[in-house]
Design an enzyme around this catalytic site. Structure first.
Site, PDB file in Angstrom:
ATOM      1  N   LYS A 197      16.446 -72.867 -44.199  1.00 26.93           N
ATOM      2  CA  LYS A 197      17.536 -71.669 -43.127  1.00 26.93           C
ATOM      3  C   LYS A 197      17.431 -70.823 -44.457  1.00 26.93           C
ATOM      4  CE  LYS A 197      19.908 -72.252 -39.425  1.00 26.93           C
ATOM      5  NZ  LYS A 197      19.771 -73.406 -38.279  1.00 26.93           N
TER       6      LYS A 197
HETATM    7  N1  GLU Z   1      18.702 -70.723 -35.863  1.00 25.43           N
HETATM    8  C1  GLU Z   1      17.904 -71.429 -34.427  1.00 25.43           C
HETATM    9  C2  GLU Z   1      18.529 -72.837 -35.099  1.00 25.43           C
HETATM   10  O1  GLU Z   1      19.651 -73.141 -35.338  1.00 25.43           O
HETATM   11  C3  GLU Z   1      16.280 -71.061 -33.945  1.00 25.43           C
HETATM   12  C4  GLU Z   1      15.452 -70.847 -35.853  1.00 25.43           C
HETATM   13  C5  GLU Z   1      14.281 -70.995 -35.199  1.00 25.43           C
HETATM   14  O2  GLU Z   1      13.997 -69.811 -33.894  1.00 25.43           O
HETATM   15  O3  GLU Z   1      13.680 -70.596 -35.956  1.00 25.43           O
HETATM   16  O4  GLU Z   1      17.682 -73.856 -34.179  1.00 25.43           O
END
Ligand code: GLU
Length: 435
Positions: A125
């Protein structure tokens, strides 16, 4: 005299200070969630410390030229929590309150989520501590590009693949893809997902997280004998997740009775007109002031009589302070980390079913995986095909964790952690330590 303490700071396995739980923040919550599943991990428990320490964390300075000619500095992060099962994968959020501890927790929840739906990724993240509402479009582009260049050291189509999260969107992904591509000297569409469809993005990606919330919610409702047509739904957050989920539930005949966003809370017992509410929010930046609805005080949102509650905004919204008041039969976590462990226990005691984030909002990353596969093969699928595969994966994942929850008499969250931690630590065990 200091008593000897095997878990004290001098013990060989003691966590570095920045990894220690304060039991208040998201990282502390993640550590508690891991502790809860450790007794169910059997021999693999010997690897559990792996999950309590992100593999790699990068903190970057993001200086940009503001439109007024001065230079501003923002703090950016990219955390790769685990890559045992594949490259890092997870979104990037732009928010004034982003902290390293928050990004660590969000990256860890991505590891769990990706393993829970069995896509071949680890967890990662990123975030920038910035309020994008205060930036012009040009400033937003410069922040995005400089951040991408800085984290370019560790991201890549087979290393770590960012995607949208809170306050980031397709345009931000287009800038990230372009910046990375210019730096490496080739167009690398697979470095991010959630891109515009004209740039290697996938059909269905924009709605995928909200569609997943709806899919998992409908399936769980069926299992507990809750009829969706006529059911009262309350939604916190009308962004990419809450907005789509509200629309799909309304289309399925549910009454979306309450919606809360950063600036207001609106209520209508007979059900809000969701297309009109979405148009109002798009025009005014908030649901506040929506005609044809009653305005509620922010805290009154938690007392709204409803069958289904969907927190789809930020972390730590359902706490021990309001969990006893919720009137819902089911909570579907569109947001990451909206429920604290103490609130989880209160809801479980009260018989409120919680569909945990790591399954309920996994639709986004599942279609991100489809996008990444399509980019690599340069062969694109129809939206029907994508939605069909999405529903199949989510229903299959829910079915698996439902069985584990019944078998061990644990919550769906603990069951999902059991399934996911087994998969991650099995991979860890098979790979072994090197060097
Ligand atoms: N930000 C989204 C999540 O928390 C999607 C992450 C992604 O598609 O890599 O799952």
């Amino acid at each position: 005299m200091t008593p000897s303490n095997a878990t004290g700071p001098r013990a060989a396995h003691a966590l570095p200070s920045y990894l220690q739980a304060d039991h208040l923040g998201p990282w502390g919550i993640f550590l508690q969630q891991v502790d809860r599943v450790t007794p169910y991990l059997g021999d693999l428990a010997r690897w559990v410390e792996t999950l309590k320490r992100p593999k790699r964390m990068l903190i970057v300075d993001v200086p940009i030229l503001l439109d007024n000619g001065t230079v501003a500095h923002f703090e950016g992060y990219r955390v790769q929590h685990n890559t045992s099962r594949g490259p890092g994968k997870g979104g990037v959020r732009f928010h004034q309150d982003v902290t390293l501890s928050e990004v660590m927790a969000l990256s860890a929840w991505m590891s769990i989520k990706n393993a829970a739906v069995n896509v071949p990724y680890g967890g990662a993240k990123g975030g920038i501590r910035v309020d994008p509402r205060q930036l012009s479009l040009g400033e937003l582009e410069r922040v995005t590009r400089r951040y991408t260049s800085e984290i370019g050291l560790i991201i890549g189509p087979t290393k770590d693949i960012p995607a949208p999260d809170v306050n980031t969107n397709e345009q931000v992904m287009a800038w990230m893809m372009d910046t990375y591509s210019m730096n490496v000297g080739e167009t690398a569409t697979g470095v991010v997902t959630g891109k515009p469809v004209d740039l290697g993005g996938s059909l269905g990606r924009r709605d995928a997280t909200g569609r997943g919330v709806f899919t998992v919610g409908v399936e769980a409702a069926r299992r507990i004998g809750l009829a969706v047509p006529g059911a009262a739904v309350a939604v916190q957050g009308l962004g990419n997740v809450g907005g789509v989920a509200a629309r799909l539930f309304a289309e399925a005949g549910a009454r979306v009775v309450a919606v809360q966003d950063h600036a207001g809370t609106v209520y209508r017992e007979a059900g809000l007109d969701i297309p009109a509410l979405l148009a109002h929010a798009a025009a005014h930046g908030s649901v506040a002031g929506f005609p044809g609805a009653e305005a509620l005080a922010s805290d009154a949102f938690w007392d709204v009589p409803c069958d289904i509650l969907i927190p789809a905004a930020l972390e730590q919204q359902i706490t021990e302070a309001n969990a006893g008041r919720l009137r819902a039969r089911m909570v579907i976590e569109g947001a990451n980390g909206p429920t604290t462990p103490l609130a989880d226990d209160i809801l479980r005691e009260r018989g409120v079913l919680v569909l945990p984030d790591v399954i309920a909002n996994a639709g986004g990353v599942t279609v991100s995986y489809f996008e990444w596969v399509q980019d690599f093969s340069s062969f694109f699928w129809s939206e029907e095909e994508i939605n069909e595969r999405l529903v199949k994966i989510l229903k299959g994942a829910l079915d698996t964790v439902w069985q584990v929850a019944e078998e061990h008499r644990v919550s769906l969250r603990t069951a999902t952690f059991i399934v996911a931690c087994h998969r991650i630590l099995r991979a860890r065990d098979l790979r072994g330590l090197y060097p």
